[in-house]
Design an enzyme around this catalytic site. Structure first.
Site, mmCIF file in Angstrom:
data_model
loop_
_atom_site.group_PDB
_atom_site.id
_atom_site.type_symbol
_atom_site.label_atom_id
_atom_site.label_comp_id
_atom_site.label_asym_id
_atom_site.label_seq_id
_atom_site.Cartn_x
_atom_site.Cartn_y
_atom_site.Cartn_z
ATOM 1 N N ARG A 80 0.852 -1.183 0.000
ATOM 2 C CA ARG A 80 0.000 0.000 0.000
ATOM 3 C C ARG A 80 0.891 1.237 0.000
ATOM 4 O O ARG A 80 1.656 1.460 0.937
ATOM 5 C CB ARG A 80 -0.917 0.006 1.233
ATOM 6 C CG ARG A 80 -1.800 1.242 1.273
ATOM 7 C CD ARG A 80 -2.661 1.297 2.523
ATOM 8 N NE ARG A 80 -3.301 2.620 2.548
ATOM 9 C CZ ARG A 80 -3.342 3.419 3.599
ATOM 10 N NH1 ARG A 80 -2.770 3.065 4.749
ATOM 11 N NH2 ARG A 80 -3.923 4.601 3.522
ATOM 12 N N HIS A 124 -2.965 11.064 0.634
ATOM 13 C CA HIS A 124 -2.419 10.887 1.979
ATOM 14 C C HIS A 124 -1.849 12.233 2.425
ATOM 15 O O HIS A 124 -0.660 12.350 2.718
ATOM 16 C CB HIS A 124 -1.362 9.782 1.990
ATOM 17 C CG HIS A 124 -1.109 9.221 3.359
ATOM 18 N ND1 HIS A 124 -1.117 7.862 3.629
ATOM 19 C CD2 HIS A 124 -0.829 9.823 4.543
ATOM 20 C CE1 HIS A 124 -0.849 7.658 4.911
ATOM 21 N NE2 HIS A 124 -0.670 8.837 5.490
ATOM 22 N N GLU A 169 -7.334 8.576 6.180
ATOM 23 C CA GLU A 169 -7.633 9.312 7.401
ATOM 24 C C GLU A 169 -8.103 10.757 7.159
ATOM 25 O O GLU A 169 -7.430 11.715 7.542
ATOM 26 C CB GLU A 169 -6.413 9.308 8.328
ATOM 27 C CG GLU A 169 -5.972 7.911 8.737
ATOM 28 C CD GLU A 169 -4.820 7.921 9.737
ATOM 29 O OE1 GLU A 169 -4.280 9.001 10.038
ATOM 30 O OE2 GLU A 169 -4.462 6.833 10.228
ATOM 31 N N ASN A 298 -7.282 1.932 9.999
ATOM 32 C CA ASN A 298 -5.999 2.187 10.651
ATOM 33 C C ASN A 298 -6.236 2.155 12.153
ATOM 34 O O ASN A 298 -6.981 2.985 12.687
ATOM 35 C CB ASN A 298 -5.422 3.545 10.251
ATOM 36 C CG ASN A 298 -5.011 3.595 8.789
ATOM 37 O OD1 ASN A 298 -5.030 2.577 8.090
ATOM 38 N ND2 ASN A 298 -4.628 4.772 8.326
ATOM 39 N N TYR A 300 -4.296 1.972 15.967
ATOM 40 C CA TYR A 300 -3.076 2.052 16.760
ATOM 41 C C TYR A 300 -3.350 1.958 18.260
ATOM 42 O O TYR A 300 -2.532 1.434 19.006
ATOM 43 C CB TYR A 300 -2.352 3.373 16.473
ATOM 44 C CG TYR A 300 -1.769 3.435 15.088
ATOM 45 C CD1 TYR A 300 -0.535 2.866 14.803
ATOM 46 C CD2 TYR A 300 -2.451 4.066 14.047
ATOM 47 C CE1 TYR A 300 0.012 2.921 13.534
ATOM 48 C CE2 TYR A 300 -1.919 4.121 12.773
ATOM 49 C CZ TYR A 300 -0.689 3.551 12.518
ATOM 50 O OH TYR A 300 -0.164 3.593 11.251
ATOM 51 N N GLU A 355 -3.411 -0.028 8.256
ATOM 52 C CA GLU A 355 -2.253 0.380 9.045
ATOM 53 C C GLU A 355 -2.390 -0.182 10.454
ATOM 54 O O GLU A 355 -3.457 -0.114 11.060
ATOM 55 C CB GLU A 355 -2.112 1.910 9.164
ATOM 56 C CG GLU A 355 -1.704 2.622 7.896
ATOM 57 C CD GLU A 355 -1.536 4.126 8.103
ATOM 58 O OE1 GLU A 355 -1.275 4.544 9.263
ATOM 59 O OE2 GLU A 355 -1.674 4.873 7.130
#
Length: 468
Positions: A80, A124, A169, A298, A300, A355
């Site tokens: 990606r 991005h 995002e 994504n 985290y 991600e």
């Protein structure tokens, strides 16, 4: 679980790694590339830690062939990457830079030659500066310009590339860039942030339509959202209301328009007030919720909130868990709970984890990096993802963040997320233990119990790679 037992993944599961253009490419003034808002932001005093910029980054623009060879050695099945809008349309609108299209066409060809599936992301965060000078994402026209750019790229590359992501995002681009001022364009304007968020989502819908019209084969299109499950500091009281507002602001503000065609009712009043003042126009939400094929996630960390009068909620940071070098709590069960929530509340055809990763301080010793904390982080999150798959969540693939240590936005080169170490002075690459460990996961399509012995896992992976 016995020593030899594997936690297996579906036979068609896709294993990959992710990067973004401004974080790795460098060559910001080569190949006809125009200026982005991150070029401008990086030149402003005190914006980036250490005065860093992405002008050189990982020099991937010149080194992509050798870096793709490293991807092949690790056994990556997909990559990606993001396409830099300023490389394709330097002014954001108007003349097309053929050299930019040619560059990404060569990149795709090299990936395919190594049996690595390209997964391009069209945006991005590197908006062309000339568009920012006209108002950027605060202007509705920018959504149309993005769709035009998307059409141009898909017309050139879709004969070889079936999988596409429109945005990475949008919440971060809108609020971190326009409200908190920590990212480009560095604004502190809540109404600009709301306008930017809506126009980013609108541009997604317009782009999906444009891409399907320009496609040279049937496409699989999605959008990537940063999502963080929200928990109450003390469940059962006022903190529960803080969770509702925080979840609406952090997660549902993107999920609901894209997947349900509506904004959530629990949004803070200042957001609703601005949205209702002409920002939303007729059929916008219908366009934003145009059917797509997958959702990129994504993940985290989780978010823990406490109720605070007047401002609704404030984050708290549990002191009994580990934290990464970003100051982010390590909480792997949050990934499982997020995936189960998506299955329960939203009609998502299928999901990619686009991600997931962690920044830790890496030290080179005798040409190696023994990043055991990163291995533990990745392993724990893969266990939770596999658990969700077993419980019926349609997760089709996983992309570790990141392939390479890179330019970490406002933090410059001070944080390292890569499974491959980069010496930013010499541009030397060193595969970390986590990279060899990940290669073993890919090769076996599963998690082996004894991979907690990091040294043995790394040694086996390196030996296997050397033997081909």
């Amino acid at each position: 679980m016995s020593i030899s037992q594997l936690l297996k993944f579906p036979s068609d599961f896709i294993w990959g790694a992710a990067t973004s253009a401004y974080q790795i490419e460098g060559a910001c003034d080569e190949g006809g590339r125009g200026t982005s808002i991150w070029d401008t932001f990086s030149q402003q005093p005190k914006r980036i830690r250490g005065g860093d910029s992405g002008a050189m980054a990982c020099d991937f623009y010149h080194r992509y062939e050798s870096d793709i060879e490293l991807m092949s050695q690790l056994g990556l099945q997909a990559y990606r990457f993001s396409i830099a809008w300023p490389r394709i349309v330097p002014n954001g609108i108007g003349a097309i830079n053929q050299a930019g299209l040619d560059y990404y066409s060569r990149l795709v060809d090299v990936l395919l030659a190594k049996n690595i599936q390209p997964f391009p992301t069209l945006f991005h965060w590197d908006l062309p500066q000339p568009l920012q000078d006209k108002g950027g994402w605060m202007r509705r026209d920018t959504a149309k310009y993005f769709a035009d750019y998307a059409r141009t790229v898909v017309a050139r590359l879709s004969d070889r590339v079936p999988n596409w992501i429109t945005h990475n995002e949008p919440w971060v681009a809108a609020f971190v860039g326009h409200l908190y001022g920590e990212h480009a364009p560095g604004m502190h304007n809540p109404f600009a942030a709301v306008s930017a968020m809506h126009h980013l989502l609108l541009s997604h819908g317009l782009a999906v339509q444009a891409m399907r019209a320009a496609a040279r084969q049937p496409l699989k299109i999605g959008i990537t959202l940063n999502l963080s499950p929200v928990y109450a500091a003390k469940p059962g009281g006022w903190d529960d209301s803080a969770v509702k507002f925080s979840d609406a602001f952090l997660n549902r503000i993107a999920l609901d328009p894209v997947l349900k065609g509506e904004y959530p009712s629990f949004l803070p009043s200042w957001i609703w007030n601005w949205l209702s003042r002409g920002v939303i126009q007729s059929d916008d939400l219908k366009t934003i919720s145009v059917p797509t094929d997958f959702l990129g996630i994504n993940y985290y960390r989780r978010t823990v909130m406490r109720y605070m009068p007047l401002i609704q909620s404030v984050p708290v940071f549990p002191n009994d868990n580990a934290y990464t070098d970003m100051g982010w709590e390590v909480y792997a069960p949050g990934l499982y709970e997020l995936l189960m929530r998506l299955k329960r509340d939203y009609a998502v055809p299928y999901i990619f984890i686009t991600e997931n990763g962690a920044a830790f301080a890496d030290e080179v010793g005798e040409g190696k990096i023994h990043d055991t904390k990163r291995i533990q982080y990745l392993r724990d999150h893969l266990v939770q993802m596999q658990r969700a798959i077993q419980d019926g969540v349609p997760v089709r693939g996983y992309f570790v963040w990141s392939l390479l240590d890179n330019f970490e936005w406002a933090l410059g080169y001070s944080k390292r997320f890569g499974v491959i170490y980069v010496d930013f002075t010499t541009q030397q690459r060193i595969v970390k233990d986590s990279g060899w460990w990940y290669a073993q996961v890919i090769r076996e399509n599963g998690l082996r119990a004894d991979t907690l012995d990091f040294t043995q896992a790394s040694s086996r992976a390196q030996t296997a790679a050397a033997l081909g």
